[in-house]
Scaffold this motif. Structure first.
Motif, PDB file in Angstrom:
ATOM      1  N   ARG A   1      28.150   5.686  12.680  1.00 47.83           N
ATOM      2  CA  ARG A   1      27.713   4.792  11.622  1.00 47.83           C
ATOM      3  C   ARG A   1      26.510   5.405  10.911  1.00 47.83           C
ATOM      4  O   ARG A   1      25.764   6.196  11.488  1.00 47.83           O
ATOM      5  N   VAL A   2      26.344   5.001   9.644  1.00 48.77           N
ATOM      6  CA  VAL A   2      25.180   5.465   8.895  1.00 48.77           C
ATOM      7  C   VAL A   2      23.940   4.790   9.483  1.00 48.77           C
ATOM      8  O   VAL A   2      23.914   3.559   9.653  1.00 48.77           O
ATOM      9  N   PRO A   3      22.902   5.537   9.845  1.00 52.98           N
ATOM     10  CA  PRO A   3      21.725   4.927  10.467  1.00 52.98           C
ATOM     11  C   PRO A   3      20.992   3.998   9.508  1.00 52.98           C
ATOM     12  O   PRO A   3      21.211   4.009   8.290  1.00 52.98           O
ATOM     13  N   VAL A   4      20.135   3.190  10.084  1.00 53.75           N
ATOM     14  CA  VAL A   4      19.350   2.233   9.304  1.00 53.75           C
ATOM     15  C   VAL A   4      18.426   2.995   8.354  1.00 53.75           C
ATOM     16  O   VAL A   4      17.760   3.957   8.747  1.00 53.75           O
ATOM     17  N   LEU A   5      18.403   2.560   7.105  1.00 48.97           N
ATOM     18  CA  LEU A   5      17.550   3.222   6.124  1.00 48.97           C
ATOM     19  C   LEU A   5      16.087   2.912   6.400  1.00 48.97           C
ATOM     20  O   LEU A   5      15.719   1.771   6.684  1.00 48.97           O
ATOM     21  N   ARG A   6      15.281   3.941   6.301  1.00 52.40           N
ATOM     22  CA  ARG A   6      13.851   3.770   6.475  1.00 52.40           C
ATOM     23  C   ARG A   6      13.168   3.609   5.125  1.00 52.40           C
ATOM     24  O   ARG A   6      13.635   4.105   4.114  1.00 52.40           O
ATOM     25  N   ALA A   7      12.059   2.914   5.137  1.00 51.59           N
ATOM     26  CA  ALA A   7      11.305   2.731   3.908  1.00 51.59           C
ATOM     27  C   ALA A   7      10.693   4.057   3.468  1.00 51.59           C
ATOM     28  O   ALA A   7      10.415   4.927   4.290  1.00 51.59           O
ATOM     29  N   PRO A   8      10.497   4.260   2.172  1.00 50.09           N
ATOM     30  CA  PRO A   8       9.868   5.492   1.710  1.00 50.09           C
ATOM     31  C   PRO A   8       8.479   5.667   2.310  1.00 50.09           C
ATOM     32  O   PRO A   8       7.787   4.699   2.621  1.00 50.09           O
ATOM     33  N   ARG A   9       8.069   6.915   2.452  1.00 51.65           N
ATOM     34  CA  ARG A   9       6.784   7.209   3.063  1.00 51.65           C
ATOM     35  C   ARG A   9       5.641   7.284   2.055  1.00 51.65           C
ATOM     36  O   ARG A   9       4.499   7.440   2.446  1.00 51.65           O
ATOM     37  N   TYR A  10       5.963   7.196   0.799  1.00 51.56           N
ATOM     38  CA  TYR A  10       4.893   7.301  -0.188  1.00 51.56           C
ATOM     39  C   TYR A  10       4.180   5.960  -0.339  1.00 51.56           C
ATOM     40  O   TYR A  10       4.710   4.903  -0.003  1.00 51.56           O
ATOM     41  N   ASN A  11       2.970   6.026  -0.858  1.00 51.93           N
ATOM     42  CA  ASN A  11       2.141   4.849  -1.055  1.00 51.93           C
ATOM     43  C   ASN A  11       1.969   4.579  -2.540  1.00 51.93           C
ATOM     44  O   ASN A  11       1.803   5.507  -3.334  1.00 51.93           O
ATOM     45  N   ILE A  12       2.015   3.312  -2.924  1.00 49.31           N
ATOM     46  CA  ILE A  12       1.714   2.894  -4.279  1.00 49.31           C
ATOM     47  C   ILE A  12       0.646   1.814  -4.192  1.00 49.31           C
ATOM     48  O   ILE A  12       0.857   0.780  -3.577  1.00 49.31           O
ATOM     49  N   LEU A  13      -0.507   2.078  -4.784  1.00 48.47           N
ATOM     50  CA  LEU A  13      -1.636   1.151  -4.751  1.00 48.47           C
ATOM     51  C   LEU A  13      -1.858   0.581  -6.142  1.00 48.47           C
ATOM     52  O   LEU A  13      -1.956   1.323  -7.113  1.00 48.47           O
TER      53      LEU A  13
END
Length: 232
Positions: A215-227
């Motif tokens: 199965r396709v693994p669970v998508l992770r949130a992007p690692r970049y930051n937006i402030l």
């Protein structure tokens, strides 16, 4: 051609009123130490920057990543300069806009401007692993949240003209879900996994004492930051 005739001006309007400053440009090299007479604000921003730079460890410890900062002060006290210093310290681009630029004649234009701003911020954040969105005159956007009934004194046209009242709510929603994976990526993953489940294909198989997931693994949130930095 018909699409450009009817909707082209709306997309052009969605790109107006924003100034992009990327690392390496002439007006980018502004340090936090250059901000004078605001020691308390500078110290607080340094604390927030530390939390953002060590964001993964901070989240693992049970904390919550900073989403935005609101600077309050009279004109000329260094709010924009401090925002540039934040971007320079983190070595990320900064998008400078104003609350008045989110206001539009037609209902929904402010929400479109927010979406276009977030799209530009995400695009730069993927390249530089972060981005700063600075909104000057934030009170011009925030003061409209209480009046969701449209322009006053325009009768039945109040819902279409005199808009500019959905921008803040849209911005708050985007700030809360800015780290979520892309919508189309989530839908593609769900389609693949549901299709494999519908074909009764096992979720994993074992080979020589090890297992292989099908199965396709669970998508992770992007690692970049937006402030988000608001000034009023």
């Amino acid at each position: 051609v018909n699409f450009l005739i009817f909707f082209g001006m709306f997309f052009i309007y969605g790109r107006m009123g924003r100034n992009y400053v990327d690392p390496g440009e002439a007006n980018y090299d502004v340090k936090i130490e250059d901000v004078r007479g605001q020691s308390s604000a500078v110290n607080e921003m340094r604390r927030i920057l530390t939390l953002m730079e060590q964001g993964r460890n901070y989240i693992k410890a049970g904390g919550k990543r900073e989403r935005g900062v609101l600077m309050v002060g009279p004109p000329g006290t260094g709010k924009t300069m401090l925002a540039k210093g934040i971007a320079s310290s983190m070595h990320v681009p900064i998008i400078i806009t104003s609350g008045a630029s989110f206001q539009g004649m037609f209902l929904g234009m402010d929400a479109l401007n927010v979406f276009m701003t977030m799209r530009a911020a995400k695009k730069r954040a993927k390249r530089w692993s972060g981005c700063i969105v600075f909104i000057d005159e934030f009170d011009a956007l925030g003061s409209r949240r209480s009046g969701m009934g449209g322009g006053g004194g325009m009768g039945g046209f109040g819902g279409m003209f005199g808009g500019g009242q959905l921008g803040l709510n849209t911005l708050l929603v985007m700030m809360d879900g800015v780290d979520n994976p892309g919508y189309f990526k989530q839908m593609a993953r769900r389609f693949v996994n549901i299709s494999l489940d519908g074909l009764f294909i096992p979720r994993k198989i074992g080979v020589n004492g090890s297992s292989i997931k099908l199965r396709v693994p669970v998508l992770r949130a992007p690692r970049y930051n937006i402030l988000f930095v608001g000034a009023t």
